[in-house]
Design an enzyme around this catalytic site. Structure first.
Site, PDB file in Angstrom:
ATOM      1  N   GLY A 135       0.826  -1.198   0.000  1.00 47.17           N
ATOM      2  CA  GLY A 135       0.000   0.000   0.000  1.00 47.17           C
ATOM      3  C   GLY A 135       0.860   1.248   0.000  1.00 47.17           C
ATOM      4  N   CYS A 136       0.241   2.371  -0.316  1.00 43.88           N
ATOM      5  CA  CYS A 136       1.014   3.607  -0.425  1.00 43.88           C
ATOM      6  C   CYS A 136       1.579   4.035   0.922  1.00 43.88           C
ATOM      7  CB  CYS A 136       0.176   4.723  -1.047  1.00 43.88           C
ATOM      8  SG  CYS A 136      -1.435   4.983  -0.302  1.00 43.88           S
ATOM      9  N   TYR A 137       0.761   3.987   1.959  1.00 42.02           N
ATOM     10  CA  TYR A 137       1.262   4.381   3.279  1.00 42.02           C
ATOM     11  C   TYR A 137       2.380   3.437   3.731  1.00 42.02           C
ATOM     12  CZ  TYR A 137      -2.557   7.705   4.165  1.00 42.02           C
ATOM     13  OH  TYR A 137      -3.420   8.777   4.133  1.00 42.02           O
TER      14      TYR A 137
END
Lengths: 317, 317, 317, 317
Positions: A135-137
């Protein structure tokens, strides 16, 4: 030339994956899957897409296209239900296959994990044809903290993301009237990306995301107590990376410089008053945080140049 | 009716202070000081200001206007050099008089402190006619952490501010081309507001500010280990406050709801994974973080209604 | 004290109307209608609303509350179907009752007009208890061109509006990802506000709206051939207005200065090269363009101070 | 491989020109001129620039570098004073050499024109080694109206530009506090780009620019009375262009789709009420409006592929 299918091509990550394939010398998009756009020409998604591309088909048809690579740009329920065709490389951009612990996976996504490897190329390259792309985070937090993890016991990750991180689906929180001239944390104390970060680091983190009034881009400010020279460790970790740049002392990462790219910027600081080590990482949530990394993972599995198709050059203001 | 002079009236905090006085039933702006606009009518600053207001005079003339209250909206050098007229109430919005420790004050501002009291009305009401009004970052951090300070040994304060926090002066970092679609931390590990926060809390904090692409508004996300029920303490601290609102469980502060106002929003969360206590505070950096608080301090010293002239009502979307 | 009911109170214009009533000395909101929030306390809409306000009721219940004034902040279909209670003042903020010509009204809104008067206070004050309050685009165009209409044969109106003009309803075009760093015209050549403008001016206009990346605010740039001194005419028309300000020569209207207010700014220019007269008007689409004007209309019908409850003061930066 | 020097490389257009050269197969940046950065490494401008590039030199040194091509990215005074080295191709991105009429040039820029040709490749390709590259506003207006000019007697051009159009120099109007949540026209009735547009079209236009709260991007909405089928004319004019796309009927240009690119979007509409022909053009002011077009002009003069180095591909969301 390998062939590629994109499932969920009409969403943000699908469109961005297509963008990378348009510039890719070794991967060609031969099937554009979208249940909502099936039957329409590619230009129905964006007037910049023209007649050289195939028309949209359903996601099921795209999955059955016999492509060498399948990019799963769908929601996590659809991704979890997806049956990988024999022999295909599948890169899942959803969170469906990221958690390895069965109990944790069930608690957050209602299902057990499978034979997927977590693929964050700089730290944990994909291991097999089924790749769970981070995921981006998690990408930003892990790029900042992964190389330091052995010396850490915990971390605070204060993250800020542009609105495209929440996808193209309409939500009250993505309405421009709620985003412009605003900033607020959300899912405080219970975001589903926290277990993903913890799994890879080996310890729990306190993770708080905030929604920024920017279209794309993500910055994570990480606070840790690290017993060594964090800068030295991070510079060594990324010395040969074409994707991650550790900035010179005193220079801070900026979303503006990674926006629209698949690069990452990292900087390290020591707090004068408390000695806290502060590691900051900036990425584009749709680039290194999604489509760019997915293509990078596919490249690695297929034995292509790792950065083929990625957006890494340029110095747009 | 008390009379008021504003020095540095052409800057953001000066204009905002004037805004509050325009709606104030007990304080009247009789001298508008600005060395750059002296001799020009009030409308030279903003077409909304009309003929009922006096023309601009120099800051020296405004200081000599015999006003009951003087708002110092100038830079910290000018504020440090300012000689308070006998009998006048002076509220300094600059950082010049906030630090009490002589060594610390000299290290950060090149001068020793004087007989000024720090005025954060909800926690440390002003004590005497010379008031050092807190900075915007300090206000948010202190409102969040002040009531808990007795149980804390440290804190991480991750703060995000709109661009008006840096004033109307032209800087590369305030150019819209550098602000829009961007976010970056600055002065990481060494911001001059950190000692101000530490002085009031009684311990050092790790403070990192970030520049947001919003015009006005500030949000501080504070991470602490607190041994008791932080929510209970904060609710008790602000139960009777007309300015600070502790939000219901699960509701997060938002810059958008305090923008253009002198109010503050606070929320408390416990991180599921690590047990960290997260206290979030949102204010408008020009409101509760500057002009609103300055007027609130003046009201308290003069014995007026604490919230006279403040922007506290309304539910603008 | 008159009593007021708001129907559709959970939308942008409903919330803004409530905002004005909270500050109104002669109108009290006694019924908050919202079919989606009925049964919930006022704070369900916004944490700033507290226990002094009644809980939400259905729109039907709000309509039956026996209030002296009803603000219709619903969609045009609901507004068209609404039966005004005998004796009540009704101000309709939707377009349902603005067009007087039966054919035009049917063509654009599927219904014939009724006994409603168009209420733009500075030019066409309301005439009777049923008031069709103008649209935001029409308000800006008409304030700019209305006083000149007798000397005009046509006009080009290039308008730009913030995203709140499209309401709180979720649409692809209001998604922040589509709004930020973007600008595009929409409904080019066929916007439904064009006939409303034409009706009041007495001639057709070429009207093109654009969606701005701002939360609120609207600016109309109007191009006409005017045979007289347009500045003189406009200054005379608004000389005594507490709401509309004609700016000094050379000063241009700015959305930033009217945002969050019920005021309007107008400026007049002559193009050096072509002699074209350019009249520019800036308003807040939710203020003078909606809720502020609706309350202004109610004030006039009830015989109250025209600007009671309006947001007209202040010089926020 | 041709060599190139950039004068004024530290400004927006200079950095963007460098960006294009980094991806150019036939043009190499060998001299980076900047009087403020001379002596510093390329990374002093932007951390993304690394050791493969030469360090900055003064503009005079860059001019004397013997490069095949010189890009003048300086202000118009410096550009006017520049003496082209014998044999060099010079592309001037400033307005210094755009006006052919001596009186007009003197009135707006204080100097007479020289032997420079105006280079808008799609309509007026450069004719000789000294090229005056068009301004951003003129480019959009001319792409929209140029092919129609023979049938026109006048035009109204309502243009909206992102803040980078005003350059990196600090100005009150470029301060983010003045740009965010704002929109205002400027230089109304007397903008210096109006004569440039008029010169190329052959008649005067009424041109009004507005400053948008976006970082980059420009949209011109043009209103004309055209006696033929404007769509047919424009589609024919750009049928083979790799840069300009005429959109399908009903689709409007959007800044978001051309941002960060050197492409242009054009659409044609007919106003239902008045029959006015509305032509809308969107470009990136720094791309097709500046650096992209400058490189396109250089390519044409040098006999290279017209779009070499340009940013034309991709479908970023």
């Amino acid at each position: 030339m390998f062939s590629a299918a994109i499932l969920g091509c009409a969403g943000y990550t699908g469109q961005e994956t297509l963008d990378r394939l348009l510039a890719h010398p070794g991967l060609e998009a031969v099937a554009l899957g979208s249940d909502s756009l099936a039957g329409h020409p590619a230009s129905a998604l964006d007037p910049r897409l023209d007649g050289d591309l195939p028309a949209f088909v359903t996601n099921a048809e795209a999955a059955d296209s016999g492509s060498d690579v399948i990019f799963l740009c769908a929601g996590h329920e659809a991704a979890a239900a997806f049956e990988p065709p024999a022999g295909a490389v599948v890169v899942d951009l959803s969170p469906a296959h990221r958690l390895r612990d069965a109990d944790t996976a069930r608690a957050w996504y209602g299902r057990a994990p499978g034979a997927w490897s977590y693929g964050l190329p700089e730290l944990w390259p994909p291991d097999g044809p089924l790749v769970a792309s981070p995921g981006c985070y998690a990408t930003a937090a892990l790029l900042a903290l992964g190389p330091l993890a052995g010396g850490l016991e915990g971390a605070i990750v204060d993250a800020k993301s542009g609105v495209s991180g929440a996808g193209r689906t309409l939500r009250d929180s993505s309405h421009a009237g709620a985003v412009l001239e605003n900033l607020a944390p959300y899912a405080v104390g219970e975001h589903r990306h926290a277990p993903e970060i913890a799994q890879q680091l080996g310890f729990d983190v306190c993770f708080v995301p905030h929604l920024l009034p920017v279209r794309r881009g993500l910055l994570a400010t990480c606070y840790v107590t690290f017993p060594g020279d964090a800068r030295e460790v991070l510079e060594a970790a990324y010395a040969s990376s074409p994707v991650v740049r550790v900035l010179d002392e005193g220079v801070a990462p900026a979303i503006g410089r990674v926006q629209g790219t698949d690069a990452a910027e990292i900087a390290v600081f020591t707090d004068r008053a408390t000695g806290t080590t502060i590691v900051v990482c900036a990425i584009d949530n749709l680039g290194k945080g999604a489509a760019g990394q997915a293509v990078q993972n596919a490249n690695l599995v297929l034995g292509l140049d790792e950065t083929a198709g990625l957006r890494l050059n340029g110095v747009l203001v």
